[in-house]
Design an enzyme around this catalytic site. Structure first.
Site, PDB file in Angstrom:
ATOM      1  N   CYS A  13      65.265  -5.584   0.892  1.00  0.00           N
ATOM      2  CA  CYS A  13      64.043  -5.445   1.682  1.00  0.00           C
ATOM      3  C   CYS A  13      63.230  -6.720   1.514  1.00  0.00           C
ATOM      4  O   CYS A  13      62.643  -6.959   0.458  1.00  0.00           O
ATOM      5  CB  CYS A  13      63.238  -4.233   1.210  1.00  0.00           C
ATOM      6  SG  CYS A  13      61.828  -3.854   2.267  1.00  0.00           S
ATOM      7  N   LEU A  14      63.257  -7.567   2.519  1.00  0.00           N
ATOM      8  CA  LEU A  14      62.604  -8.873   2.418  1.00  0.00           C
ATOM      9  C   LEU A  14      62.049  -9.205   3.793  1.00  0.00           C
ATOM     10  O   LEU A  14      62.716  -8.974   4.799  1.00  0.00           O
ATOM     11  CB  LEU A  14      63.655  -9.919   1.976  1.00  0.00           C
ATOM     12  CG  LEU A  14      63.208 -11.350   1.759  1.00  0.00           C
ATOM     13  CD1 LEU A  14      62.162 -11.442   0.657  1.00  0.00           C
ATOM     14  CD2 LEU A  14      64.404 -12.222   1.389  1.00  0.00           C
TER      15      LEU A  14
END
Lengths: 167, 554
Positions: A94-95
């Site tokens: 999750c970036l």
């Protein structure tokens, strides 16, 4: 199958072959039947940065491109899943640069994605936790967090990457 | 005055004869396809081939006027053919109840037509037909509608812009973080509920964003479906919600305050409710959603799982299957309630789950009229050579704004287009031709010893991927009329279309199309420069018309 995606991936492959950061790996996955490799499915290796608790490891990551690439970012997934506040239990990273609704831009190269994820390893974003064990330990019990990370590094040591890459 | 005299006057006697002698291919026999075929029969084209892979559904009857209730379940292409022949016997129609992407509809097939008309409802098939028309050098007319708006685009290969010359905005998807953790709209909860359906009842799929949800009780031997359903409610709408509320601390921004778990009665028992009794158009209360959820889980569980707790016959979600739809609507509503979003009706849930856009028969009718007039003009006047030619005007139809019908000069082919901006050619080969043979031919032809060869997403050959050299093209999955993509060391691309023959070495035809535009290494070159076409999105203002509206002139 989008031609734009294909063209771009061929180009990414050539760019990477010409030049890539030391310690990193990225290439289309070899197909089981020996007929070549899958342009839309890459296997990558991300080394832990020197001078951080992640130093010494090389983590395997799968990068799956869709036919909407590069309008959409690839899906990046650690395999096996990684103990880290911003990695989902499935291993998915999750970036913000990997999110089409946030900072993803078609101009971002594979190299920059991998370096961005490397950066994330030692700089978790506590604003957007993705798994609770690593998030909780990172916030409330740093010694335990550091110990578990060192365990991850030991299990994913750079020296064993060649054996792990094709598992 | 006979019916044909109007058209003889309109297109001239010789022109009308050309229409009688022409061959056209209509792709799709749905809302637009039926209208096209009616027009084709009325004008009296000589030879038409029609393709559609669908069968007639009762929901088609309100706008696909060639079909009657008695035809439900029959192939669209076949019934449309019969209905058109009933209007005009003096023409030949060939109906293909098949997928247009089937290999048998190859370049040789396309080359027999004067014009191809698209009456499709999806971008994927549109792209395919666009490519086939480019490779076989046949004009394509693409008719499309979206509610009250429609357009007709004429594509002359390598002259006008093709269907893929301009980057299309990617379909909207929802970020997984939002779906998993912070829903703020019904859409987020519907997406979550569809993933949940897939996760619980569908094929195992590790890419499902909910793949980490553990559901041990599901896989127990002789599990009681009602108990499974209760366990799901407790987990998904109580325990997980509490965990989300408590784990993720104040740094998480909730749209409507922290989530709240559903309220279960003292005895924890939820009474199922018959799905058929649920209202489609009224918002169900929290308790009713829970009861519907429990009932749906019970029914779906018995369908998907066997007695040993094994998912023996996985299901796939279909918005028109009432139980699955009730499951998705109820699960989504319960999640909405937990996250303080206003719940919605099953009808609205179905619209969101199926991404339904209302179809308007008037719009279909208007674009079909325009498309057939375009086809007739192309056939009578021949292929245009300049973009200014009135036959090439792109038409936009809209029911709002001051200009209901617009005719705009199209853009020329985009030299940077990934589809028509590349050279294409036929590649003659045999069943024994090997990848190595092809590499040798290409290296000589392109004077380049670092080519990359790829087909269907598989890299067959690169500077460091040479293992498949001795394998035959057939063995590598390249069938007749399949395309092969070749990149040279300057990143120039070429498309080869496999044309099998009985003997002889690998030979390439003359290349058609442009010289491939080189891609730059710098960032600029990576993006398509063109913007989406006007009218493709409701936020985009339609371009000014040049005032020329052909249909009204006539």
């Amino acid at each position: 199958m989008s031609s734009l995606a294909r063209t771009r991936l061929n180009q990414e492959r050539r760019l990477w072959r010409k030049d890539h950061p030391r310690g990193f790996h990225a290439k289309p996955k070899t197909k089981a039947d020996g007929s070549g490799s899958d342009l839309f499915d890459w296997v990558c290796g991300i080394p832990g940065k020197e001078g951080t608790i992640w130093e010494g490891c090389c983590l395997r990551l799968f990068m799956q491109f869709s036919s909407d690439y590069p309008a959409k970012p690839p899906k990046c997934m650690f395999s096996p899943p990684l103990y880290h506040p911003n990695i989902y239990p499935s291993g998915t990273v999750c970036l913000s640069i990997l999110n089409a609704e946030e900072s993803w831009k078609p101009q971002i190269h594979v190299k920059q994605i991998l370096q961005g994820i490397q950066e994330l390893l030692d700089n978790p974003n506590i604003e957007s936790p993705a798994q609770s064990p690593a998030y909780r330990d990172y916030v409330h019990d740093r010694p335990k967090y550091d110990r578990l990370v060192r365990e991850v590094v030991r299990k994913n040591h750079v020296d064993t990457f060649d054996q792990r890459i094709n598992l | 005055m006979t019916r044909t005299s109007t058209y003889k006057r309109l297109y001239g006697k010789d022109g009308y004869q050309k229409i009688r002698d022409s061959r056209i291919f209509v792709v799709g026999a749905g809302g637009i396809g039926c209208e096209l075929l009616k027009n084709i029969a009325v004008v009296g084209f000589g030879h038409v081939e029609l393709i559609d892979l669908d069968t007639i559904d009762v929901t088609n009857l309100n706008r696909q006027f060639l079909f009657k209730r008695k035809h439900v379940g029959q192939p669209k292409a076949v019934v449309a053919k019969e209905a058109a022949l009933a209007l005009n016997k003096d023409m030949t129609i060939v109906a293909h109840h098949a997928n247009v992407k089937d290999d048998k509809f190859n370049i040789a097939f396309y080359r027999q037509f004067n014009v191809v008309i698209n009456a499709l409802d999806n971008a994927d098939a549109r792209k395919h037909v666009n490519r086939m028309c480019l490779l076989s050098n046949v004009p394509l007319i693409d008719a499309g509608t979206n509610g009250l708006r429609g357009n007709v685009i004429t594509i002359i290969p390598y002259l006008t812009e093709c269907y893929e010359c301009a980057a299309k905005p990617p379909p909207k998807t929802l970020p997984i973080c939002t779906i998993r953790s912070v829903p703020s709209k019904p859409e987020h909860c519907i997406a979550w509920a569809k993933y949940l359906y897939q996760r619980v009842f569908g094929e195992t799929d590790d890419t499902n964003v909910l793949s980490d949800i553990t559901l041990a009780s599901l896989y127990e031997k002789d599990a009681d479906p009602t108990a499974v359903a209760h366990a799901l409610v407790r987990k998904l709408f109580r325990d997980d919600v509490i965990a989300a509320r408590d784990t993720v601390e104040s740094n998480m921004v909730w749209s409507f305050g922290p989530p709240r778990p559903v309220e279960l009665g003292d005895d924890d028992v939820i009474k199922p409710v018959e799905i058929t009794t649920l209202s489609d158009t009224e918002v169900l209360a929290e308790e009713m959603n829970m009861r519907a959820f429990v009932e749906a889980v019970c029914v779906l569980y018995r369908m998907a799982f066997n007695h040993t707790g094994e998912k023996a016959s996985p299901l796939s979600f279909d918005k028109d299957e009432p139980v699955g739809m009730a499951f998705v609507a109820a699960a989504a509503n319960l999640r909405m309630i937990c996250y303080k979003i206003d719940p919605i009706t099953i009808f609205d849930a179905r619209s969101i789950a199926g991404s339904i856009v209302p179809a308007v028969s008037t719009t279909n009718s208007m674009v079909s009229g325009l498309a057939i007039h375009r086809a007739a003009t192309l056939i009578t006047k021949g292929k245009p050579t300049s973009l200014d030619d009135p036959v090439l005007r792109t038409n936009y139809v809209t029911f709002f704004g001051a200009k209901p019908l617009q005719a705009i000069i199209p853009l020329g082919a985009n030299p940077a287009c990934q589809v028509c901006g590349r050279k294409a050619t036929g590649m003659h080969c045999t069943a024994t031709s090997t990848l190595g043979d092809l590499v040798d031919v290409l290296e000589k032809k392109l004077e380049d010893d670092d080519v990359a060869i790829e087909a269907g997403g598989t890299l067959l050959w690169t500077g460091d991927e040479t293992a498949a050299r001795k394998r035959t093209l057939v063995d590598l999955g390249i069938a007749d009329s399949h395309t092969i993509n070749v990149t040279d060391s300057d990143d120039k691309e070429y498309v080869l279309v496999a044309l099998y023959r009985s003997h002889g070495p690998i030979e390439l035809d003359e290349m058609i199309g442009y010289d491939p535009a080189p891609l730059d290494d710098d960032d600029e070159g990576l993006e398509m420069k063109r913007q989406p076409e006007p009218g493709s999105d409701s936020d985009v203002e339609l371009e000014e018309s040049d005032g020329e509206i052909e249909v009204i002139e006539l």
